[in-house]
Scaffold this motif. Structure first.
Motif, mmCIF file in Angstrom:
data_model
loop_
_atom_site.group_PDB
_atom_site.id
_atom_site.type_symbol
_atom_site.label_atom_id
_atom_site.label_comp_id
_atom_site.label_asym_id
_atom_site.label_seq_id
_atom_site.Cartn_x
_atom_site.Cartn_y
_atom_site.Cartn_z
ATOM 1 N N ARG A 29 0.852 -1.195 0.000
ATOM 2 C CA ARG A 29 0.000 0.000 0.000
ATOM 3 C C ARG A 29 0.883 1.239 0.000
ATOM 4 N NH1 ARG A 29 -4.175 -1.728 4.885
ATOM 5 N NH2 ARG A 29 -5.148 -3.538 3.838
ATOM 6 N N GLY A 30 0.955 1.899 -1.144
ATOM 7 C CA GLY A 30 1.765 3.112 -1.247
ATOM 8 C C GLY A 30 3.218 2.879 -0.898
ATOM 9 N N ALA A 31 3.740 1.704 -1.212
ATOM 10 C CA ALA A 31 5.106 1.344 -0.823
ATOM 11 C C ALA A 31 6.141 2.055 -1.687
ATOM 12 C CB ALA A 31 5.300 -0.171 -0.914
ATOM 13 N N GLY A 32 7.293 2.296 -1.111
ATOM 14 C CA GLY A 32 8.379 2.924 -1.846
ATOM 15 C C GLY A 32 9.717 2.563 -1.247
ATOM 16 N N LYS A 33 10.767 2.869 -1.994
ATOM 17 C CA LYS A 33 12.125 2.567 -1.546
ATOM 18 C C LYS A 33 13.063 3.675 -2.024
ATOM 19 C CE LYS A 33 15.741 0.277 -0.048
ATOM 20 N NZ LYS A 33 16.004 0.141 1.408
ATOM 21 N N SER A 34 13.813 4.221 -1.072
ATOM 22 C CA SER A 34 14.798 5.249 -1.398
ATOM 23 C C SER A 34 16.178 4.764 -0.999
ATOM 24 C CB SER A 34 14.477 6.558 -0.657
ATOM 25 O OG SER A 34 13.245 7.092 -1.095
ATOM 26 N N TYR A 35 17.157 5.054 -1.838
ATOM 27 C CA TYR A 35 18.564 4.777 -1.549
ATOM 28 C C TYR A 35 19.250 6.133 -1.381
ATOM 29 C CZ TYR A 35 17.350 0.175 -3.417
ATOM 30 O OH TYR A 35 16.759 -1.044 -3.662
ATOM 31 N N GLY A 36 19.300 6.619 -0.156
ATOM 32 C CA GLY A 36 19.818 7.956 0.051
ATOM 33 C C GLY A 36 18.863 8.975 -0.566
ATOM 34 N N ASN A 37 19.399 9.780 -1.471
ATOM 35 C CA ASN A 37 18.581 10.786 -2.145
ATOM 36 C C ASN A 37 17.900 10.248 -3.394
ATOM 37 O OD1 ASN A 37 19.282 12.788 -0.279
ATOM 38 N ND2 ASN A 37 21.154 13.309 -1.402
ATOM 39 N N ILE A 38 18.176 8.999 -3.730
ATOM 40 C CA ILE A 38 17.602 8.401 -4.929
ATOM 41 C C ILE A 38 16.322 7.657 -4.572
ATOM 42 C CG2 ILE A 38 17.981 6.862 -6.885
ATOM 43 C CD1 ILE A 38 19.820 9.302 -6.790
ATOM 44 N N ARG A 39 15.219 8.061 -5.193
ATOM 45 C CA ARG A 39 13.933 7.415 -4.946
ATOM 46 C C ARG A 39 13.693 6.403 -6.062
ATOM 47 N NH1 ARG A 39 8.625 11.094 -3.570
ATOM 48 N NH2 ARG A 39 8.246 10.168 -1.513
ATOM 49 N N ALA A 40 13.907 5.123 -5.764
ATOM 50 C CA ALA A 40 13.786 4.078 -6.777
ATOM 51 C C ALA A 40 12.342 3.642 -6.989
ATOM 52 C CB ALA A 40 14.635 2.867 -6.391
ATOM 53 N N LEU A 41 11.532 3.768 -5.948
ATOM 54 C CA LEU A 41 10.138 3.313 -6.016
ATOM 55 C C LEU A 41 9.305 4.232 -5.145
ATOM 56 C CD1 LEU A 41 9.200 0.757 -7.602
ATOM 57 C CD2 LEU A 41 8.992 -0.404 -5.413
ATOM 58 N N HIS A 42 8.103 4.580 -5.627
ATOM 59 C CA HIS A 42 7.271 5.513 -4.861
ATOM 60 C C HIS A 42 5.789 5.251 -5.108
ATOM 61 C CE1 HIS A 42 5.590 9.104 -3.122
ATOM 62 N NE2 HIS A 42 5.138 9.531 -4.288
ATOM 63 N N GLY A 43 5.035 5.143 -4.020
ATOM 64 C CA GLY A 43 3.579 5.060 -4.102
ATOM 65 C C GLY A 43 3.049 3.848 -4.848
ATOM 66 N N VAL A 44 3.690 2.703 -4.680
ATOM 67 C CA VAL A 44 3.279 1.498 -5.402
ATOM 68 C C VAL A 44 2.300 0.683 -4.553
ATOM 69 C CG1 VAL A 44 4.050 -0.704 -6.355
ATOM 70 C CG2 VAL A 44 5.372 1.367 -6.783
ATOM 71 N N SER A 45 1.138 0.376 -5.129
ATOM 72 C CA SER A 45 0.146 -0.471 -4.470
ATOM 73 C C SER A 45 -0.069 -1.720 -5.311
ATOM 74 C CB SER A 45 -1.171 0.287 -4.289
ATOM 75 O OG SER A 45 -1.012 1.390 -3.409
ATOM 76 N N LEU A 46 -0.038 -2.873 -4.648
ATOM 77 C CA LEU A 46 -0.116 -4.152 -5.358
ATOM 78 C C LEU A 46 -0.753 -5.183 -4.445
ATOM 79 C CD1 LEU A 46 1.047 -5.508 -8.069
ATOM 80 C CD2 LEU A 46 2.886 -6.329 -6.596
ATOM 81 N N ALA A 47 -1.644 -5.997 -4.984
ATOM 82 C CA ALA A 47 -2.278 -7.065 -4.206
ATOM 83 C C ALA A 47 -2.152 -8.378 -4.957
ATOM 84 C CB ALA A 47 -3.747 -6.734 -3.949
ATOM 85 N N VAL A 48 -1.670 -9.405 -4.264
ATOM 86 C CA VAL A 48 -1.479 -10.732 -4.865
ATOM 87 C C VAL A 48 -2.437 -11.703 -4.202
ATOM 88 C CG1 VAL A 48 0.164 -12.561 -5.371
ATOM 89 C CG2 VAL A 48 0.951 -10.186 -5.257
#
Length: 303
Positions: A29-48
């Protein structure tokens, strides 16, 4: 370790709530991943959901690998929520994901090419027999089990003693899928399983993805090929530059629309407009964005 001995590999932890039959096994739900100042993933919602194939599509650099790493426990998300069976989790290692029944089949398949098929099937989880400290591999049991499990998935190999490296790419993928199913996977993440395969072998892999779905597994099919995705997918998510561009079920999107999203229909339209400013380029002769993504032939025999 025998098949009957207590183990947490691929099992649901005791404190995990009972899964709602209609609810998702894994949910972001709205998941994201940042590496320092680099935002690799933002606001991802997924249901399996169990018994469904969720296709995650995207070009190189779209964020597919980061998404895999979060769900498989390699990396932790830095924003949003990650739920398994309705309970928030934060995995520290891939083993914790396996304990929740989340298995990942990477492109390299984690196999030893020169070892026999049956040995690779149990690699790292070998069945042994005899008293400690002289326990030895229970080769007969492992061979029979591997053969039975492969046949249960519809995979018939004449010789399980042959090195797995002698199998075709599609067959190796199918062995990896059957191995994950046997060791208790409830969610199966497939990382670009058809990327390096020809048409016929891709069709073989797609058939076994459908077989895993029919066994009740929730499948996450990572791919950059919308035609392969549409053949087996129940839900489609398209990533672009780390964000979710499309999140739709099969009855909400056509193959042409899915392909157009993958090809970047908006970018193609903008490119056509820019080319109109270039002398010597007749943009009237260029196809529209939707035409640039006309479907191609699909693998024969795939289901």
């Amino acid at each position: 370790m025998t098949k009957n001995e207590p183990t947490t590999h691929g099992a649901v932890l005791p404190d995990t709530p009972v899964q709602d039959e209609d609810g998702p096994i894994v949910e972001l739900r709205g998941a994201g991943k940042s590496y320092g100042n680099i935002r690799a993933l933002h606001g991802v919602s997924l249901a399996v959901h169990p018994g469904k194939v969720t296709c995650v599509l995207g070009d190189n650099g779209a964020g597919k690998s980061t998404l895999i790493k979060i769900i498989s426990g390699l990396h932790q998300h830095t924003e949003g929520d990650f739920l398994v069976d309705g309970r928030q989790v934060r995995f520290s290692t891939p083993r914790e994901a396996l304990d929740k029944g989340i298995a990942t089949v990477y492109q390299d398949l984690a196999v030893v090419p020169l070892m026999p098929v049956w040995r690779n099937f149990f690699l790292g989880s070998e069945i042994t027999k005899g008293p400690w400290p002289v326990r030895r591999l229970d080769i007969d049991t492992m061979k029979k089990t591997a053969d039975a499990e492969l046949r249960n998935m519809g995979i018939v190999l004449d010789d399980l003693e042959q090195p797995i490296g002698t199998l075709s790419g599609g067959q190796r993928q199918c062995v990896a899928i059957a191995r994950a199913v046997y060791f208790g996977a409830r969610v199966l993440i497939l990382d670009e399983p058809t990327a390096a395969l020809g048409v016929k072998q891709s069709g073989v892999v797609l058939k076994y993805i459908a077989a895993a779905r029919d066994k009740g597994l929730g499948v996450i099919f990572i791919t950059h090929n919308p035609h392969h995705a549409y053949m087996v997918g129940d839900h489609f998510s398209v990533l672009r530059l780390g964000t979710m561009e499309l999140n739709a079920s099969r009855d909400e999107v056509s193959l042409d629309e899915l392909t157009n999203h993958m090809a970047g229909g908006a970018e193609l339209a903008a490119l056509k407009h820019e080319l109109a400013q270039v002398r010597g380029v007749d943009v009237e002769e260029l196809p529209e964005a939707a035409d640039l993504t006309a479907p191609v032939s699909t693998p024969e025999g795939a289901s």
